[in-house]
Write a protein that holds these residues in place. Sequence first.
Motif, mmCIF file in Angstrom:
data_model
loop_
_atom_site.group_PDB
_atom_site.id
_atom_site.type_symbol
_atom_site.label_atom_id
_atom_site.label_comp_id
_atom_site.label_asym_id
_atom_site.label_seq_id
_atom_site.Cartn_x
_atom_site.Cartn_y
_atom_site.Cartn_z
ATOM 1 N N GLN A 13 47.341 15.190 18.159
ATOM 2 C CA GLN A 13 47.502 16.038 16.980
ATOM 3 C C GLN A 13 48.975 15.986 16.585
ATOM 4 N N ASN A 15 52.028 16.442 13.248
ATOM 5 C CA ASN A 15 52.549 16.669 11.901
ATOM 6 C C ASN A 15 53.549 15.559 11.617
ATOM 7 N N PHE A 41 48.683 15.701 10.134
ATOM 8 C CA PHE A 41 49.043 16.699 9.138
ATOM 9 C C PHE A 41 50.293 16.233 8.386
ATOM 10 N N GLU A 42 50.436 16.717 7.158
ATOM 11 C CA GLU A 42 51.511 16.297 6.269
ATOM 12 C C GLU A 42 51.530 14.771 6.105
ATOM 13 N N ASP A 71 45.296 18.953 1.517
ATOM 14 C CA ASP A 71 46.404 19.696 2.138
ATOM 15 C C ASP A 71 47.166 18.832 3.144
ATOM 16 N N MET A 73 45.986 16.459 5.181
ATOM 17 C CA MET A 73 45.295 16.237 6.460
ATOM 18 C C MET A 73 44.494 14.941 6.451
ATOM 19 N N HIS A 114 45.661 23.609 7.409
ATOM 20 C CA HIS A 114 47.121 23.543 7.339
ATOM 21 C C HIS A 114 47.601 24.531 6.274
ATOM 22 N N ARG A 127 48.953 31.951 3.370
ATOM 23 C CA ARG A 127 48.760 31.588 4.776
ATOM 24 C C ARG A 127 47.852 32.589 5.472
ATOM 25 N N GLY A 150 45.194 22.672 13.910
ATOM 26 C CA GLY A 150 46.005 22.726 12.704
ATOM 27 C C GLY A 150 47.440 23.105 12.956
ATOM 28 N N ASP A 151 48.227 22.891 11.919
ATOM 29 C CA ASP A 151 49.565 23.454 11.839
ATOM 30 C C ASP A 151 49.372 24.806 11.163
ATOM 31 N N ASN A 153 51.378 27.326 11.064
ATOM 32 C CA ASN A 153 52.605 27.928 10.540
ATOM 33 C C ASN A 153 52.758 29.389 10.958
ATOM 34 N N ASP A 198 51.835 24.643 15.956
ATOM 35 C CA ASP A 198 50.720 23.684 15.915
ATOM 36 C C ASP A 198 49.756 24.081 17.037
#
Length: 232
Positions: A13, A15, A41-42, A71, A73, A114, A127, A150-151, A153, A198
């Motif tokens: 996993q 980012n 992610f990102e 998003d 992903m 995310h 969020r 996921g991230d 945040n 994360d």
Amino acid sequence: MSSKNSKKLHIVQANLSYFNVHLSQALKQLSDHQADVYLLFEVNQKKHQYFSSLLPEFYHYGAKDNAGFPDGMGVISRFPLNNIVIEQILPGKGVVITMEVQQHGRPLQLIMLHPPSARNQENWLRRNFILANLQTVVEQHALKPMLVAGDFNTTPWSSHFPQHFKLTPCISKVGLYASWHPKDSFKRLGAITGIPIDHCLISSHLIINDFNTFYVAGSDHLGLSYQLIFKE
């Protein structure tokens, strides 16, 4: 190392960072892990060719799909990806992706999200709303072996961290770790100089093992590598 055992899945996993200037190096690092499933992610849509070139013999979600990378992903899997659904929680950026990883007839329900970084009041509210509505998505698949990744945040001690009685945060099984540090030089110091944002959560059908964080070139996040073991 990739698992040949049908009861195990090696997950990576990471980012990647939308503006990663060392993306090719980062992707090489990921492939070196020889994982079964990569949760990314990102992922920058403008650099989708890098994504497409990583492990071309695997199944890919993102890039060529009509939705691109929702998003930011994307998924790359040794095993088929079925029943892919994009749940639109909020207009614009604000989705939860669900799909099944079909490992030799043993399905794993995968849920990815995310939510935005809470850099201002609007993103803070977005969020929190996305995290709060994750439970509704989880309930649709609650009887299956499930991984939520996921991230987020946010940290696990935040009041907004998703809580679900059928899911266990990985951090409660593997101990404290940090996946984000305010300065790159702090990463070598581990959990004492960073925070975990994360995350993964697992259902009672699964055991997590061999959990590690690792450096991702050009990203301000560390990656996560772990083994999921299906219980009998």
